[in-house]
Design an enzyme around this catalytic site. Structure first.
Site: not given
Ligand code: NAG
Ligand code: NAG
Ligand code: NAG
Ligand code: NAG
Ligand code: NAG
Ligand code: NAG
Ligand code: NAG
Length: 777
Positions: A281-283, A285
């Site tokens: 996951s993106d930070y 997200a």
């Protein structure tokens, strides 16, 4: 119609019990039978066996450790299993070089490198960036940006991190970059999956740090055909090239967060594309434990909010089956084994927290060894920056010859005040209505940034933008045979561009002030991360040259000098279209307001991708809008001619597939096999050696009513001596001439008349070849 359905969906989401944000063990409606495609390793069969074996020996706690972030020296670290000799992994940004650390090369950003239209240079850039990551002991590079964003809107704040809004160019460069970066044994992470075409909409006041508040992620609502033909291909090529990781993005897709989107992660990425690696996951997200895990997300970074202990509990209560956790761990370990990171890989030798030698956090010490793995990368960075520089206008003033008096204007020509002093986001370069003086723009801000250890530039005098200095500038200009004016647009993550697509710091005024007094001709150098409207000044009588120098990285000045004095003949081509006015682009393809739900509560705004396939030059072509500088345009100091375009049948089996996809297609050949070859002769008709990009565009048969007039389907850059001719070949794979058949859910080649065009831009296509594709009898 489906817009209405979608609103219902989004509202339903807004009214749903607030399980997201609460511990993942709360049972909820999403708890359905898993159909997550489990990995089998694909071409990484041996590595998969090792991963399988390792998982058999792990406790549940150890398995969860591998999927979750822990404190470490890197921007993200994951846990390991020390008793099995499985180290955790180190993750670091970003697309233009390792971020947060020193003694690295700040390479030209992706969109600017794409302007080289040179596959070999893009590959070599990727290899060199990959080696610098490896040298720092980074296991996974959070790069490249492979079409999220693609560049649907010229206002998107992060377009400069990616290659191009054209899916063929972007997909080609994405595949090459994954191959190049991973050749060092590094694992790449294709991002941001998927349809991440704008930054969140924020409506609150700025906070005390100047940060935006009351932000809402945007839902990208897109139809099936547009998704498959436009926004997915760059990820498909990254998966085929064997990317070990993919990052799910901040946005929502059809009303569901990307990192808990069962359709895009399970059905498409792991099913249809047969992706064998892991999704992280993106930070920030991740929004849930169970839905994320069940929808296909395999790892949470950079800290634990929903995985870690929450995932452990969800597994212990049976809300996430152990075999799904096992699949996560196998997916994470498979590339690690496949790329031999368990055998020999440098230990992490930097820490992200400061540039100091050592820092202690929670009783643990992290060291920065200041390791220098650059080798001759700076000189290569200079080369690719020069090869990517796009000459937009030239009345003959360039290349500079016999010039003895040059005036240089604009703070963008200045050495930056600080290379690292404003932190790894480089946000102190921030665009502002006020006229700051923070030096030349070499790269954008946020996770796409990297430090420059130095910036290759050296100039003196009058590097102001402020009208207070216009009088003294005029005095210098009036004595100059050539006036170089430097202007810029600094773009950054988390903020889309302001309406207008104008230069920062009043650049237009600066250009006009210098133009009014320059004794000779003015050359304007634009450092920008995307489109700029230039109509205010480009036709003024003394504007002799315009150079688009993008975000060239640390070798900015050196590369520019190579172009200005003609040591390098310019051959860069715009990887996007520059219109004459903002009204040339579709209105509303960037949202700036949040939406209201049923009871007046704010909901995630929905961006309906109603322009379908027609973005960038395809929009301009479809509505017959004349751009200022079109996609594929760029001048040279010599002239070229193209002749005799032919497209012939052939059959060449694909050799670049690392991991095969499960995409459905009609007919016998492989989807990535070459089935036609286009040939065109290219001649340097001038008196200077130089490079030209042969560009091949294609129109589908008229039965394909959704298709915009022309699509880039091939390009090839060649270096030619004066008078030299070369025959250029461009391969057309089955997929390149296919369309996504929504009804039958398959790729198919339309029957009827295809028209191919060749030339040196999307609007200069003197050659034509018609090809009739008939039903096989
Ligand atoms: C797992 O355990 C088996 C049997 O004890 C052993 O043969 C194998 O090497 C172990 N694998 C790993 C990766 O530790
Ligand atoms: C989790 O990983 C870290 C780092 O490798 C390690 O120190 C720790 O012991 C691991 N925890 C478990 C439960 O294996
Ligand atoms: C871990 O590595 C050490 C040192 O190389 C080795 O002696 C040991 O057998 C390894 N353990 C496992 C489980 O592979
Ligand atoms: C979004 O919703 C539309 C309408 O239901 C559907 O056709 C399309 O496939 C969906 N796209 C994605 C990526 O979920
Ligand atoms: C320019 O840099 C200085 C020094 O780092 C900083 O104080 C200033 O805020 C910066 N300007 C902007 C617009 O951020
Ligand atoms: C583009 O092609 C035209 C002829 O169609 C030619 O005059 C011109 O030199 C070419 N431009 C470049 C940069 O090669
Ligand atoms: C194209 O170039 C080849 C040599 O590369 C030459 O044999 C051929 O005659 C050329 N065709 C035309 C139409 O100029």
């Amino acid at each position: 119609m489906w817009g209405l359905l979608q609103s219902a969906l989004v509202y339903a989401n807004a009214l749903a019990p607030a399980w997201s944000g609460v511990s993942g063990v709360v049972p909820q409606k999403h708890h359905k039978a898993p159909h997550a495609p489990y990995a089998d390793g694909g071409a990484w069969a041996d590595a998969f066996e090792l991963a399988k074996d390792a998982v058999l020996n792990m406790t549940v706690e150890e398995k969860v450790n591998i999927t979750s972030a822990i404190l470490g020296p890197c921007p993200s670290n994951t846990g390991g299993v020390p008793r099995l000799n499985i180290t955790g992994m180190c993750f670091d940004d970003g697309p233009a070089g390792p971020r947060y650390t020193d003694f690295v090369t700040q390479f030209p950003s992706a969109f600017f490198a794409a302007a080289s239209f040179d596959r070999d240079l893009i590959y070599e850039r990727a290899v060199r960036i990959g080696n610098e990551f490896r040298g720092k002991g980074i296991n996974v590079a959070l790069a490249p940006v492979t079409g999220g964003p693609l560049g649907r809107s010229p206002y998107a704040g992060r377009n400069w991190e990616a290659f191009s809004p054209d899916p063929y160019l972007s997909a080609t460069m994405s595949g090459i970059t994954v191959r190049g970066m991973q050749s060092s044994g590094l694992i790449t992470c294709a991002k941001h999956y998927v349809l991440y075409e704008q930054e969140p909409v924020c409506t609150g006041p700025l906070d005390w740090t100047g940060g935006r508040t009351d932000c809402r992620d945007v839902s990208s609502n897109v139809d099936d055909k547009t998704f498959k033909e436009l926004y997915l291909p760059s990820f498909v090529e990254s998966v085929r090239a064997g990317t070990g990781a993919v990052m799910c993005s901040y946005n929502l897709i059809n009303g569901t967060f990307s990192c808990e989107n069962d359709y895009t992660m399970n059905t498409i990425l792991k099913g249809e594309l047969n992706f064998q690696g892991f999704i992280l996951s993106d930070y920030g997200a991740t929004h849930s434990t169970i839905p994320s895990a069940m929808s296909g997300m395999d790892m949470e970074l950079p800290s634990v909010a929903y995985f870690g202990p929450h995932l452990l509990e969800a597994v212990k209560h049976g809300h996430v089956p152990v075999h799904r956790l096992d699949d996560m761990v196998r997916r994470i370990l498979t590339p690690w084994y496949a790329f031999q990171q368990h055998r020999s890989y440098p230990e992490t030798n930097f820490q992200k927290w400061t540039l100091e030698d050592e820092i202690e956090i929670d009783g643990r010490k992290f060291r920065n060894a200041h390791a220098d793995n650059r080798g001759d990368n700076p000189s290569f960075a200079r080369k690719i920056a020069a090869e990517s520089t796009v000459l937009l206008k030239n009345t003959g003033v360039l290349p500079l010859r016999h010039i003895r008096r040059i005036g240089v204007f604009g703070s963008d020509a200045d050495y930056p005040h600080t290379l690292s002093g404003c932190g790894p986001d480089l946000f102190c370069m921030t665009a502002s209505k006020e006229r700051y003086w923070n030096g030349t723009v070499t790269i954008g801000g946020g996770s796409g940034a990297a430090y420059a250890d130095y910036v290759g530039i050296r100039v003196d005098h009058l590097l102001h933008d402020d009208p207070a200095h216009f009088v003294s500038m005029g005095f210098i200009a009036s004595q100059s045979e050539v006036c170089l004016v430097f202007v810029s647009v600094f773009l950054k993550e988390n903020q889309d561009r302001e309406p207008g697509l104008r230069l920062d710091k009043g650049g237009e005024d600066l250009i006009r002030a210098v133009e009014a007094r320059c004794a000779g001709e003015v050359v304007v150098i634009i450092h920008a991360g995307g489109q700029v409207v230039v109509e205010d000044w480009v036709h003024l009588p003394r504007i002799g040259g315009v150079i688009f120098a993008g975000y060239p990285g640390q070798e900015t000045g050196n590369a520019l000098v190579d172009i200005l004095w003609g040591d390098v003949n310019p051959s860069g081509k715009l990887p996007f279209t520059m219109g004459k006015a903002t009204s040339d682009w579709p209105t509303g393809n960037i949202l700036r307001e949040t939406s209201r739900g049923w009871f007046g509560s704010e909901t995630n705004p929905r961006s309906v991708f109603s322009e379908g396939l027609a973005i960038d030059y395809k929009w301009f072509d479809k509505y017959d809008i004349t751009p200022r500088y079109e996609f594929g345009f760029g001048l040279s100091y010599t002239t070229f001619e193209m002749a005799s375009l032919k497209v012939e049948k052939t059959w060449i089996k694909a050799t670049d597939t690392v991991q095969a996809t499960n995409e459905k297609h009609e007919g016998g050949d492989g989807l990535y096999d070459t089935i036609y070859v286009a040939r065109v002769n290219l001649t340097n008709t001038g008196s200077t050696a130089g490079a030209e990009v042969a560009q091949l565009y294609m129109s589908y048969p008229q039965s394909e009513v959704e298709q915009p007039p022309r699509h880039l389907k091939g390009f090839h850059k060649v270096y030619l001596q004066p008078g030299q001719t070369q025959t250029v070949q461009m391969h057309l794979r089955k997929k390149d001439i296919s369309v996504w058949d929504v009804k039958h859910q398959t790729w198919r080649i339309p029957k009827g008349r295809f028209v191919f065009y060749a030339g040196n831009s999307s609007r200069n296509l003197p050659l034509e070849f018609k090809l009739d594709v008939k039903d096989k009898k």
